[in-house]
Each structure stands twice: as C-alpha cells, then as structure tokens.
Design a protein around this motif. Sequence first.
Motif, PDB file in Angstrom:
ATOM      1  N   ARG A 393       0.831  -1.206   0.000  1.00  0.00           N
ATOM      2  CA  ARG A 393       0.000   0.000   0.000  1.00  0.00           C
ATOM      3  C   ARG A 393       0.870   1.262   0.000  1.00  0.00           C
ATOM      4  NH1 ARG A 393      -3.179  -3.137   3.574  1.00  0.00           N
ATOM      5  NH2 ARG A 393      -2.191  -2.161   5.382  1.00  0.00           N
ATOM      6  N   ASP A 397       0.975   4.161  -2.775  1.00  0.00           N
ATOM      7  CA  ASP A 397       0.820   5.587  -2.473  1.00  0.00           C
ATOM      8  C   ASP A 397       1.908   6.411  -3.160  1.00  0.00           C
ATOM      9  OD1 ASP A 397      -1.408   5.193  -0.956  1.00  0.00           O
ATOM     10  OD2 ASP A 397      -0.388   5.312   0.989  1.00  0.00           O
ATOM     11  N   HIS A 429     -14.311  -0.140   7.432  1.00  0.00           N
ATOM     12  CA  HIS A 429     -13.464   0.456   8.466  1.00  0.00           C
ATOM     13  C   HIS A 429     -13.982   0.191   9.879  1.00  0.00           C
ATOM     14  CE1 HIS A 429     -11.826   2.657   5.018  1.00  0.00           C
ATOM     15  NE2 HIS A 429     -10.795   2.994   5.777  1.00  0.00           N
ATOM     16  N   GLN A 460     -10.792   5.863  -2.788  1.00  0.00           N
ATOM     17  CA  GLN A 460      -9.467   6.055  -2.212  1.00  0.00           C
ATOM     18  C   GLN A 460      -9.426   7.303  -1.336  1.00  0.00           C
ATOM     19  OE1 GLN A 460      -6.396   6.021  -5.198  1.00  0.00           O
ATOM     20  NE2 GLN A 460      -4.750   6.534  -3.759  1.00  0.00           N
ATOM     21  N   SER A 464      -9.057   7.213   2.795  1.00  0.00           N
ATOM     22  CA  SER A 464      -7.936   7.907   3.430  1.00  0.00           C
ATOM     23  C   SER A 464      -8.422   8.826   4.541  1.00  0.00           C
ATOM     24  CB  SER A 464      -7.155   8.700   2.380  1.00  0.00           C
ATOM     25  OG  SER A 464      -6.102   9.408   2.959  1.00  0.00           O
ATOM     26  N   THR A 467      -9.827   6.620   7.461  1.00  0.00           N
ATOM     27  CA  THR A 467      -8.706   5.975   8.162  1.00  0.00           C
ATOM     28  C   THR A 467      -7.952   6.981   9.016  1.00  0.00           C
ATOM     29  OG1 THR A 467      -8.455   4.358   6.383  1.00  0.00           O
ATOM     30  CG2 THR A 467      -6.570   4.691   7.831  1.00  0.00           C
ATOM     31  N   ASN A 468      -7.708   8.152   8.460  1.00  0.00           N
ATOM     32  CA  ASN A 468      -6.993   9.185   9.197  1.00  0.00           C
ATOM     33  C   ASN A 468      -7.745   9.570  10.472  1.00  0.00           C
ATOM     34  OD1 ASN A 468      -4.544  10.960   8.785  1.00  0.00           O
ATOM     35  ND2 ASN A 468      -6.085  12.523   9.199  1.00  0.00           N
ATOM     36  N   GLY A 529       3.476   5.012   8.564  1.00  0.00           N
ATOM     37  CA  GLY A 529       3.077   5.680   7.335  1.00  0.00           C
ATOM     38  C   GLY A 529       4.086   6.722   6.901  1.00  0.00           C
ATOM     39  N   GLY A 533      -1.092  10.088   2.716  1.00  0.00           N
ATOM     40  CA  GLY A 533      -2.526   9.878   2.537  1.00  0.00           C
ATOM     41  C   GLY A 533      -3.287  11.135   2.212  1.00  0.00           C
ATOM     42  N   LEU A 534      -3.145  12.181   3.046  1.00  0.00           N
ATOM     43  CA  LEU A 534      -3.891  13.415   2.810  1.00  0.00           C
ATOM     44  C   LEU A 534      -3.372  14.168   1.591  1.00  0.00           C
ATOM     45  CD1 LEU A 534      -4.406  14.793   6.430  1.00  0.00           C
ATOM     46  CD2 LEU A 534      -6.076  13.671   4.950  1.00  0.00           C
ATOM     47  N   ALA A 537      -4.931  12.385  -1.276  1.00  0.00           N
ATOM     48  CA  ALA A 537      -6.370  12.646  -1.287  1.00  0.00           C
ATOM     49  C   ALA A 537      -6.672  14.040  -1.808  1.00  0.00           C
ATOM     50  CB  ALA A 537      -6.929  12.476   0.129  1.00  0.00           C
TER      51      ALA A 537
END
Length: 573
Positions: A393, A397, A429, A460, A464, A467-468, A529, A533-534, A537
């Motif tokens: 993953r 990313d 989730h 996606q 994100s 999850t965050n 991580g 992610g952000l 996004a």
Amino acid sequence: MTCRHCGQPVDAQADRCSGCGRRLALAVLQVFRGEQPGEVYPLGTAALRIGRSLDNDICLGDASVSRFHARIEPDGDGGGYAIEDQGSTRGLFVNGQRAQRVALHPGDVVTLGDVTLRFSPPDEPGGGTEATTSASVLLSVLEAINATHVLSEVMDRVLDAVIQLTGAERGFLFLTDDPAEVPAGAETLDEGVVGLRQRAARVRGGAPRSESTGLGISTSVLRLVMERGQTVATGNAAAEPSFAPFQSVANLSLRTIVCLPLRPPRADHETQPRPPIGALYVDNSVLSAPFRPDALRAAEALAVHAGLAIENARLFEREQRTIAELEKARDRAQEASRAKSAFLANMSHELHTPLNAILNYAEMLVERAEDEGADGFLPDARRIVGSGRHLLRLIDDVLDLARLEEGRMKLAARPFEPEKLLREVVDGHRALAEENENSLELQLHGDLGEMESDPRRLRQILASLVTNALKFTQKGAVRVEASAEVVAGVPGVRFTISDTGAGIAPEMAARLFEAFSQSDDSDTRKHGGLGLGLAIASRLAIALGGRIEVETQPGRGSVFSLRLPSVLPGAAD
C-alpha cells in the motif's frame, strides 16, 4: 544705450531689452564643428577673437592656424559686422571665397580651420530662440526617458541632452554604487570620490566614449558637487578665482565646466533633500562662453527628472533580475520535482515485482500451514503477509503521488451510486474503529442521486479520510455524512468526516496536505506511514474537480469536507 527696437534706455551689458524683451544684439554667430551645431554668440559692441590661443573667445583645434586667426568686429555705424583675417597658412573663407576683410550679411557662412560660423539676424531661429530651444530639448528628453525603463537608455539620453543644452564637448554620468548592477571591471574614482562610478560617457553628436573614468576630468569639481548637492557651472574655469584651488582644472586647461547633482525630488513625508545618487559632468576645453540662464535652468530641471528616472530604472532592473532569478529557481525546482517523481515511480515499480513474489510465497505458506495443521507457523506467516500488504500500500501511495505530480494520473469516469460506495467504505473500516474503541456513524442527508466520476479514486479519497480520523481518535466518535448540494449552479455531493480526536495545531494544519508531512514527529512513530494519505487525497480531489477543506482545533477534533461535482469535468467529452 537705447534699444534699437523700442528706443528705451538699456544696460549695455544686457542680452535683451527689459521693455520689449527683444534681443539687443546686432547679429548672431552660430558655431558648427563638423555637422553638429554648437554655441550661439550674440554679437554686440565687442569684437570676438578666434584662433588657437586658449584665451580667445572661440578656440580652434587646427594646428595650421595662427594665434589670432580671425576677428569679428562691429562695422561702423551701420549696424553690421566685418570679419578680418589675422593671418594664417589656410586663410579665411566667406561663402567659399578667401577674403582678408569682408562685411557679413545674414546667411553668410565663414570657414575657419575646422570650425564653420553662420552669421544671422538676432531673431532668426537658432539665434534669438535659445529659451524656446532649451524648453524643447528638455521636453523631448523628458518624453524619451519616461518612455523607457532601460537604465542605459535613460543615462545616454540624459547625457546627450545636457551636452546639447550646455554646448559642452563631452559628458560623463556617474552613479553611486549599487552592488547588484556594477559591471565587471568597473573603475572607481580616486581623490576621495568614494563609491562613485562612471556609468555613461558621450561626446557631442551622441557618440559613446571609451575613455576611462579618471582621465581628463576634474574630480575635485565632482567631489564638491557630491558633497554639497549643488550645481557647479562656469564658462571660463581657468579665469575664475573659485576654481584656482582645483589643480586638475589648470592641468587640463578646462574652460567650460558644468556639474549637476542627480537627486530625485523628495517625497511629501520627507523634510530634508535626498542625498545625490550621482552627478552629470560636462566640460569643454576649447570654447569659453557664459551660459544662458534658461539653458542652465533647463539642465538643472533635467537633472532632477533624470534622478527620478534613473532611480525608477534601477528599481525596474532590480525587479527584472529578481524575476529572472525566481524563474530560474522555479525551473530548477520543477526539474528537481520531475526527477524526484521519476525516481519514485521507477523505484516503486521495481519494488512491486519482488514484493508480489514475497506476498505470493507468504500466502502459500499460510495455506500450507493451515492444511498441515502447523499452527505454530501461522502467526509468523500471517505477520509476513500483513506487513507485505502494508508495504505494498505504501508503494502504491508513492506511485500515485508520482503520477499526480507528473500529471499522468488516468481517471476512468462511469456512473455509480455514491450512497452505496460510501456504505462500503464505512463498513470496511468498522474493524479499525473497534480496534481504537471508536464509534463509527454514517448519516445521509437526502437522496444523493447518481454520480459520473471515477469511483475507484473517490473510494481512495474517502478511505484515506476515514482511516486518518480513526487512527488519530482514541475512545471517541467518528461521523461520516453526505448530502447533495449545488455550487455555482453545478450539482455535486458534499462528504464530511468529523472526529472527536486530539485536533491539529494551526501551524501544522497549514501543512496537512503536503507530501511526507504529519501533524508531529511522534505520529510517525506511533501510527506509521509516510504522510502521503492526505496529500494524495487532496490532489485526487482536485483531479476530480473538487477540493478538500479542513476545520480543526487542538483538543476539539477535526472536520474534513470533500466537495465534488456530480459529473467529472471533461467526462462528457
């Protein structure tokens, strides 16, 4: 003495009548050196001496002429003039004919060595219109310097105009040092004129000079002007007592000298005059003549405007240099970004193949351990699979970020129901929510309708954000909401993910959507991580035609809002 025009009494030394304003001179003599017009002499009751001696009124440069080549004097009571040869190897020519002594008439042209004299009535153009000429020169050069921001052009035009106004042979323009614009190898002046550099040099007729700064000028005069900020002007420097202390004036046999300070006008809030930013220096070692007041006033007015124009040109050129430097820096940054993205894409691609092989073998080990009942191997084998999928993953990313930065992200638009997609994301989730003892709630406000966008990329983004929120909330609540909305006449959907977590400090919130950025260093160790992610996004949201907004306060949680149009821009094409 009375004015020959109106009959009123006048001063014999005056240039014009105080009553009628007309010129008192009986005639005018205009000097030409080559094709360039030079000084204009009003002819009164005194004769002019012309020759090679420095104390003559008009000095010739030709070595073949005598000390007193010619003399122009009033001719009796008839108001005319006569020119007489004083003896030379070349002789005296009037309208092309050699003459010992002849009467001068309007339009006569006299040749004396390398100088041509034109005899005119006092009120002809070029004779009685000096004030008009000075004003027209000043106006034309002001228009010229206002039309350009190029410093070299401003300096050359100003210098040409001052030479024309003062009748000088040559001129120099000096400016105080500006480290950003001092040319390589530029010379500084000696004799205490600190920080002053020659920036332009001209001779009559507009030709540039290659002469170095310190050669052939009076730096004493220049230093005096810079220290006092006042004009220094003389038509006969060698004969004036105030110039006696200046050894350079005597050594160089200078006659005409004009030195003007270059100083922009002071602003409204300034109480004191600004210090000079430079000086205009012009001189003439051949001719000696008093300056017309209007010409000197015009030259001083020009110096003020020139100071402002030069200051503006300097500012403009500094801005242009800054823009050029910023453009180079931008190009270097873009090139570095492209190189980074290419490296990340290539690296991620190369990691995919061996990692997929590792995952396949790890999954085979799990299946074999389960089939053979080797329960002791299962935890370790499952950890390998889990870690491998997590690493995969992260690699995905990095690949996504590289594609987005290079503009290679391909979107596939198709119809789908956002409500169904959102329920799938939330349900997927719930295990993570239970792990951190969080509640996970879904609220739909009205019918969301149908969207025509890229469902994979929308999933996606939402995954994100959810999850965050769940990762950074402990024993709290996460709420996912969605509602249809219309923004600027365009139908769309607004997704909101709010949590009761720790929130984010304002200084960190500004960096949330930067790649490889997290709220603080401890988050990396605690949650793992890469901080992509952000960032991914946010870029995906922009690619889908929308944007992500965040509201957060430390201790009060965060609210992330995703707004997307119902139809992907360009999907209809």
